[in-house]
Design a protein around this motif. Structure first.
Motif, PDB file in Angstrom:
ATOM      1  N   ARG A  26      25.202   1.391  58.538  1.00  0.00           N
ATOM      2  CA  ARG A  26      24.564   2.645  58.152  1.00  0.00           C
ATOM      3  C   ARG A  26      25.116   3.176  56.834  1.00  0.00           C
ATOM      4  O   ARG A  26      24.386   3.758  56.035  1.00  0.00           O
ATOM      5  CB  ARG A  26      24.765   3.710  59.241  1.00  0.00           C
ATOM      6  N   TRP A 126      20.897  -1.178  52.119  1.00  0.00           N
ATOM      7  CA  TRP A 126      20.460  -0.349  50.989  1.00  0.00           C
ATOM      8  C   TRP A 126      20.247  -1.165  49.709  1.00  0.00           C
ATOM      9  O   TRP A 126      19.429  -0.799  48.861  1.00  0.00           O
ATOM     10  CB  TRP A 126      21.455   0.779  50.738  1.00  0.00           C
ATOM     11  N   THR A 142      19.873   4.321  45.503  1.00  0.00           N
ATOM     12  CA  THR A 142      19.727   4.072  46.932  1.00  0.00           C
ATOM     13  C   THR A 142      21.023   4.298  47.698  1.00  0.00           C
ATOM     14  O   THR A 142      21.003   4.718  48.852  1.00  0.00           O
ATOM     15  CB  THR A 142      19.240   2.636  47.190  1.00  0.00           C
ATOM     16  N   ARG A 146      21.185   6.966  50.709  1.00  0.00           N
ATOM     17  CA  ARG A 146      21.547   6.581  52.075  1.00  0.00           C
ATOM     18  C   ARG A 146      22.659   7.500  52.608  1.00  0.00           C
ATOM     19  O   ARG A 146      22.633   7.925  53.761  1.00  0.00           O
ATOM     20  CB  ARG A 146      21.997   5.123  52.113  1.00  0.00           C
ATOM     21  N   GLU A 174      15.595   5.183  52.988  1.00  0.00           N
ATOM     22  CA  GLU A 174      16.910   4.946  53.586  1.00  0.00           C
ATOM     23  C   GLU A 174      16.976   5.514  54.997  1.00  0.00           C
ATOM     24  O   GLU A 174      17.513   4.879  55.912  1.00  0.00           O
ATOM     25  CB  GLU A 174      18.012   5.557  52.715  1.00  0.00           C
TER      26      GLU A 174
END
Length: 292
Positions: A26, A126, A142, A146, A174
């Motif tokens: 993540r 990402w 990005t 994210r 994202e």
């Protein structure tokens, strides 16, 4: 700031020990995770514990993570790491497989303790989103996008999010890729089309509607407001205030991204800034503000 959102605190070192479980893929800043099974003062104690381990794998691999300095603990030379991996591997019930193991176990020494557990390497999802069909030079990169999505919804289960100034959909992409329930919106119809194309390009499903934030009537848990697009629309402080005021109306919490210092504008809407950081992209310096 993302770390504080995930774990409730941060670390000045290159590791953090926490009871909070976070998928390492993540975060664009987490490289790997060790889900600790055993902890001991000595390697011999770890070996004894591993011998009694109920966790079995048809094929496995053991990795010693001390390939660099971890906090104040110095790296372990390569030959010694390989030796440690073999020693621990001999204690595990299963077949060693260095190329395609079903299970990867990790071992690390930090501040006088040894930790053994299940190892997981972060996948940089990402990075796949760097090459969109549509992009703007001033859009968030990005990686930052994210992190912002994670700051907005560190525990996304049951959380609804809106990005009412979504532009080409960098944050929306994202968030969607992490399973966050988010919708996008923008006042520019061409930008909305570009955002939808970007979302579809990565085989994601999401909604982007056209219109100002003032027309939003649905209530959300979090709003993500990216104000740097003002560089081209010459938005006034009054218009900034209106956008943030509407964010206060439609959401309990907001993550606001701005190139200007607008603390007093935010506070006038009734929000309180509870955390903040700075992100730089070329000549742009953006403030990321968590408001509740």
């Amino acid at each position: 700031m993302e770390m504080r959102s995930f774990f409730g605190s941060d670390s000045t070192s290159n590791y953090i020990i926490s009871n909070v479980e976070v998928d390492p893929s993540r975060s664009p800043f987490i490289e790997e995770r060790l889900q600790v099974i055993y902890q001991a003062r000595s390697l011999s104690d770890i070996k004894d514990m591993v011998k009694e381990m109920n966790e079995t794998a048809t094929t496995f691999k053991v990795i010693c993570l001390n390939k660099m300095d971890i906090g104040d603990t110095k790296k372990i030379p390569h030959p010694e790491r390989r030796s440690i991996e073999r020693e621990i591997g001999l204690c595990i019930d299963g077949e060693p497989d260095l190329d395609h193991p079903k299970m990867i176990f990790g071992l690390v020494s930090i501040d006088g303790y040894w930790y053994f557990g299940k190892y997981e390497k972060s996948i940089s999802v990402w990075r796949e989103h760097l090459h969109k069909p549509n992009s703007y030079s001033t859009a968030l990169n990005t990686r930052v996008a994210r992190a912002i999505a994670n700051i907005a919804a560190p525990k996304p289960e049951g959380i609804s999010v809106i990005d009412p100034c979504c532009g080409i959909g960098t944050v929306v992409i994202e968030a969607l890729s992490m399973g966050i329930d988010i919708v996008g919106r923008d006042i520019n119809p061409l930008v909305c089309i570009g955002a939808r194309e970007n979302i579809a390009y990565f085989n994601l499903e999401g909604t982007v509607t056209k219109g100002p934030i003032s027309e939003v009537t649905t209530h959300y848990d979090v709003a993500i407001i990216d104000l740097p697009y003002n560089l081209y629309t010459h938005i006034t402080r009054e218009q900034q205030y209106e956008i943030i005021q509407h964010a206060r109306r439609i959401a309990d919490k907001a993550v606001i991204v701005t190139v200007d210092t607008i603390d007093h504008v935010i506070e006038e809407t009734g929000f309180t800034i509870t955390d903040r950081c700075v992100a730089k992209k070329h000549l742009f310096v953006r403030q990321i503000l968590l408001c509740e």
